[in-house]
Design a protein around this motif. Sequence first.
Motif, PDB file in Angstrom:
ATOM      1  N   LEU A 197       0.858  -1.185   0.000  1.00  0.00           N
ATOM      2  CA  LEU A 197       0.000   0.000   0.000  1.00  0.00           C
ATOM      3  C   LEU A 197       0.893   1.233   0.000  1.00  0.00           C
ATOM      4  CD1 LEU A 197      -2.511  -1.059   2.815  1.00  0.00           C
ATOM      5  CD2 LEU A 197      -2.863  -1.251   0.361  1.00  0.00           C
ATOM      6  N   ASP A 198       0.758   2.082  -1.031  1.00  0.00           N
ATOM      7  CA  ASP A 198       1.471   3.352  -1.040  1.00  0.00           C
ATOM      8  C   ASP A 198       0.946   4.241   0.081  1.00  0.00           C
ATOM      9  OD1 ASP A 198       2.913   2.535  -3.247  1.00  0.00           O
ATOM     10  OD2 ASP A 198       1.496   3.419  -4.677  1.00  0.00           O
ATOM     11  N   GLY A 199       1.678   5.300   0.392  1.00  0.00           N
ATOM     12  CA  GLY A 199       1.231   6.245   1.404  1.00  0.00           C
ATOM     13  C   GLY A 199      -0.171   6.760   1.086  1.00  0.00           C
ATOM     14  N   HIS A 200      -1.093   6.565   2.036  1.00  0.00           N
ATOM     15  CA  HIS A 200      -2.500   6.917   1.853  1.00  0.00           C
ATOM     16  C   HIS A 200      -3.094   6.289   0.588  1.00  0.00           C
ATOM     17  CE1 HIS A 200      -2.485   9.540   5.283  1.00  0.00           C
ATOM     18  NE2 HIS A 200      -1.521  10.300   4.781  1.00  0.00           N
ATOM     19  N   GLY A 201      -2.482   5.200   0.147  1.00  0.00           N
ATOM     20  CA  GLY A 201      -2.982   4.486  -1.022  1.00  0.00           C
ATOM     21  C   GLY A 201      -3.875   3.324  -0.614  1.00  0.00           C
ATOM     22  N   GLU A 202      -4.258   2.537  -1.586  1.00  0.00           N
ATOM     23  CA  GLU A 202      -5.137   1.412  -1.302  1.00  0.00           C
ATOM     24  C   GLU A 202      -4.865   0.275  -2.251  1.00  0.00           C
ATOM     25  OE1 GLU A 202      -9.341   2.122  -3.409  1.00  0.00           O
ATOM     26  OE2 GLU A 202      -8.902   3.681  -1.912  1.00  0.00           O
ATOM     27  N   ALA A 203      -5.374  -0.906  -1.884  1.00  0.00           N
ATOM     28  CA  ALA A 203      -5.275  -2.104  -2.712  1.00  0.00           C
ATOM     29  C   ALA A 203      -6.616  -2.837  -2.668  1.00  0.00           C
ATOM     30  CB  ALA A 203      -4.149  -3.007  -2.221  1.00  0.00           C
ATOM     31  N   GLN A 204      -6.837  -3.663  -3.662  1.00  0.00           N
ATOM     32  CA  GLN A 204      -8.108  -4.381  -3.774  1.00  0.00           C
ATOM     33  C   GLN A 204      -7.842  -5.890  -3.792  1.00  0.00           C
ATOM     34  OE1 GLN A 204     -11.018  -2.505  -4.368  1.00  0.00           O
ATOM     35  NE2 GLN A 204     -10.013  -0.530  -4.604  1.00  0.00           N
ATOM     36  N   LEU A 205      -8.772  -6.639  -3.214  1.00  0.00           N
ATOM     37  CA  LEU A 205      -8.725  -8.090  -3.265  1.00  0.00           C
ATOM     38  C   LEU A 205     -10.138  -8.603  -3.542  1.00  0.00           C
ATOM     39  CD1 LEU A 205      -7.283 -10.804  -2.931  1.00  0.00           C
ATOM     40  CD2 LEU A 205      -7.558 -10.574  -0.449  1.00  0.00           C
ATOM     41  N   HIS A 206     -10.293  -9.351  -4.613  1.00  0.00           N
ATOM     42  CA  HIS A 206     -11.603  -9.882  -5.008  1.00  0.00           C
ATOM     43  C   HIS A 206     -11.589 -11.403  -4.864  1.00  0.00           C
ATOM     44  CE1 HIS A 206     -13.061  -6.093  -6.872  1.00  0.00           C
ATOM     45  NE2 HIS A 206     -11.784  -5.900  -7.128  1.00  0.00           N
ATOM     46  N   LEU A 207     -12.610 -11.922  -4.216  1.00  0.00           N
ATOM     47  CA  LEU A 207     -12.734 -13.352  -3.974  1.00  0.00           C
ATOM     48  C   LEU A 207     -14.133 -13.800  -4.396  1.00  0.00           C
ATOM     49  CD1 LEU A 207     -11.338 -13.224  -0.341  1.00  0.00           C
ATOM     50  CD2 LEU A 207     -10.040 -13.868  -2.370  1.00  0.00           C
ATOM     51  N   THR A 208     -14.203 -14.882  -5.157  1.00  0.00           N
ATOM     52  CA  THR A 208     -15.491 -15.386  -5.625  1.00  0.00           C
ATOM     53  C   THR A 208     -15.555 -16.887  -5.407  1.00  0.00           C
ATOM     54  OG1 THR A 208     -15.573 -13.672  -7.332  1.00  0.00           O
ATOM     55  CG2 THR A 208     -17.104 -15.510  -7.545  1.00  0.00           C
ATOM     56  N   ALA A 209     -16.511 -17.320  -4.609  1.00  0.00           N
ATOM     57  CA  ALA A 209     -16.748 -18.750  -4.383  1.00  0.00           C
ATOM     58  C   ALA A 209     -17.980 -19.168  -5.162  1.00  0.00           C
ATOM     59  CB  ALA A 209     -16.938 -19.031  -2.897  1.00  0.00           C
ATOM     60  N   HIS A 210     -17.842 -20.228  -5.930  1.00  0.00           N
ATOM     61  CA  HIS A 210     -18.952 -20.766  -6.723  1.00  0.00           C
ATOM     62  C   HIS A 210     -19.344 -22.129  -6.165  1.00  0.00           C
ATOM     63  CE1 HIS A 210     -18.606 -17.756  -9.950  1.00  0.00           C
ATOM     64  NE2 HIS A 210     -17.297 -17.895  -9.849  1.00  0.00           N
ATOM     65  N   ALA A 211     -20.618 -22.294  -5.815  1.00  0.00           N
ATOM     66  CA  ALA A 211     -21.128 -23.583  -5.359  1.00  0.00           C
ATOM     67  C   ALA A 211     -21.615 -24.386  -6.564  1.00  0.00           C
ATOM     68  CB  ALA A 211     -22.265 -23.375  -4.367  1.00  0.00           C
ATOM     69  N   HIS A 212     -21.215 -25.644  -6.606  1.00  0.00           N
ATOM     70  CA  HIS A 212     -21.638 -26.548  -7.675  1.00  0.00           C
ATOM     71  C   HIS A 212     -22.297 -27.759  -7.012  1.00  0.00           C
ATOM     72  CE1 HIS A 212     -19.167 -24.280 -10.596  1.00  0.00           C
ATOM     73  NE2 HIS A 212     -18.284 -24.205  -9.619  1.00  0.00           N
ATOM     74  N   PRO A 213     -23.550 -27.659  -6.648  1.00  0.00           N
ATOM     75  CA  PRO A 213     -24.197 -28.766  -5.944  1.00  0.00           C
ATOM     76  C   PRO A 213     -24.504 -29.939  -6.859  1.00  0.00           C
ATOM     77  CG  PRO A 213     -25.770 -27.020  -6.362  1.00  0.00           C
ATOM     78  CD  PRO A 213     -24.442 -26.504  -6.820  1.00  0.00           C
ATOM     79  N   HIS A 214     -24.629 -31.091  -6.246  1.00  0.00           N
ATOM     80  CA  HIS A 214     -25.020 -32.274  -7.002  1.00  0.00           C
ATOM     81  C   HIS A 214     -26.431 -32.084  -7.566  1.00  0.00           C
ATOM     82  CE1 HIS A 214     -25.236 -36.559  -8.023  1.00  0.00           C
ATOM     83  NE2 HIS A 214     -26.502 -36.481  -7.647  1.00  0.00           N
ATOM     84  N   GLY A 215     -26.583 -32.462  -8.826  1.00  0.00           N
ATOM     85  CA  GLY A 215     -27.907 -32.438  -9.423  1.00  0.00           C
ATOM     86  C   GLY A 215     -28.373 -31.095  -9.920  1.00  0.00           C
TER      87      GLY A 215
END
Length: 640
Positions: A197-215
């Motif tokens: 993170l730069d001074g007074h900067g920011e960063a992003q993190l994206h997380l995606t969980a996909h459910a694949h149920p039976h049937g």
Amino acid sequence: MTADHRVQLVRDATFAHLEADGGISGTRGTTPDGLFLRDARHLSRWQLTVDGTSPTTLVPAAAEADHTAACVLTPQGTRDQPPAYTVFRRQSVTAGTFTEHLRLVNNRPGPVTARIELTVDADFADLFELRADDRHYAKPDGRHETHTTDDGLLFDYRRADWHARTTLVCNPAPDAVDSPQDASRPTARALTWHLPLDGHGEAQLHLTAHAHPHGAPSHPPAAPPAPRRTPAPAPVDDLTRTCERGLADVDLLTIAATGVDGEDVYVPAAGIPWFLTLFGRDSLLTSYFLLPYRPGTAAATLSALAAAQGRRYDTFSGEQPGRIVHETRHGELAHFRQVPYGRYYGAVDATPLFLVLLHAHYETTGDGALAVRLEEHARQAVDWMFTDGGLDRHGYLVYRPDTGGLVNQNWKDSAGAICFADGTQAAGPVAVSEAQGYAYDALVRTARLAEELWKDEPYAHRLRTAAARLRTRFTSDFWMPDADFPALALDGDGRQVDALASDAGHLLWSGILDAERARRVGRRLLEPDFFSGWAIRTLAAGQPPYHPLSYHRGSAWPHDNAVIVLGLARHGLTDQVDTVTEGLVAAAAHHGYRLPEVIAGYDRFATATPVPYPHSCSPQAWAAAAPLALLTASRQVAVS
């Protein structure tokens, strides 16, 4: 951490329960946390650490919308050494997907590196495993595996022909993937990022969980069409607000199902967390309450239930030809018949209610096409009532306790709910009072369909005659002269089950009582032992089995009250309609205008707010639709 500190997200038949910091720890019992789809938990752990420690929660997770929540976290700090950065966490669910967006903001003028670790697991537990009922289910051949991918993880579960997965996609990909030191399960993984993170900067993190149920279908049905809002009555008052919240909740609980001709239909599921699936009785009454405002819901529900109507005899599931299904399940335990609920038919009332709704849809819309389309299904339902339902042999619709399923098979389906005044559970075959009212109404209404649409007058005459005989027999057998009130049920020996219960109010709605008795019952239900000030209790106070925190022996249910209010309106009991409506709407106002499934039976004067029932589903479909029934009843008495 209690359920009160959790946030619930729901959309497109998918829901998540999250803790105050947005995490998931894999709890069981009253309100299990996790990501759920098709009766299975697809994320059982989702725990974030920052700089090696649990974060401080500055703003607890709170819903921005029904499917989105946000919270604010920081590393631990002091007054003299405030946290170097802040984590703004936003999470959402949509069809089979859980998404998280982390925005890290540097609070200092110089650069810092944030160390983020996320521990993830998926136990694929069936909802029935997560209940607090001390039941355990063997899975000797179940295999759990976790695989690292280029941008995340793959959790895999197999058992014989059963296969379910959860995938996690990370942007950016983690710097490291390891087994966590505190792992209680070998499938858990800890993902680590070092984010500059730069001074007074920011960063992003994206997380995606996909459910694949039976049937799950390879090509899921399209999202349901946007509902057409019914113009609210003016002025906007608390009843209107409660109706609007209820309609929004019905939208949240709308799921895809298969109709009688294989078409995709959209029906109200029963409720969250345990019942996000098609339920016969619940979906039918919800659709009935909505009928003047959303008739399409009734048409969809009737088509879906006709598609699942019983065709054969199966003792395990209770299936019988013509019988309307009680509930459907898609989980692992139902698949392997470790529980009977894949298609479970253990309900005495869903079949007559199917017939009631079928005619009511025609009566309300003036369109008989659906009733013509479902004629054979309706006739099969009538046949079930006379044969396996018990009308021919016992004179009433009856059920026998199901040791593998439900002891009681009416809407009060908990053990001990159908009891004598001393608290003794009635033994079967049991004939509960309200089901006889539904049967009477079903016969009368189906006779009208036969006469007006099916052009079968002999069949209509047969049903009208059977209805009249049932009405006469019911008054003779169920009416308790000393109490001037109907019995809750008849037991297997024909004895009157003499507890004073709210089921009597359903008899006003169905019309099986004569007008004078109906009005006396309606007034009796507003006496202080029944009416708490918020709502009519399931069991009148002062009786030995009464308990204000029981599920069916002293609590108060909005949908039960809604049926009663419709009956009060039918018999012109205007003051009683207004009193119950005011109490329920006042209770809703304390819950953001959302009526819960059930509230405790304590008197209104004893507490400033209605006391919650500790295991209540919310949102819950027939509670959500109940305000629309109150609105209908209020309009009926206003013009009478």
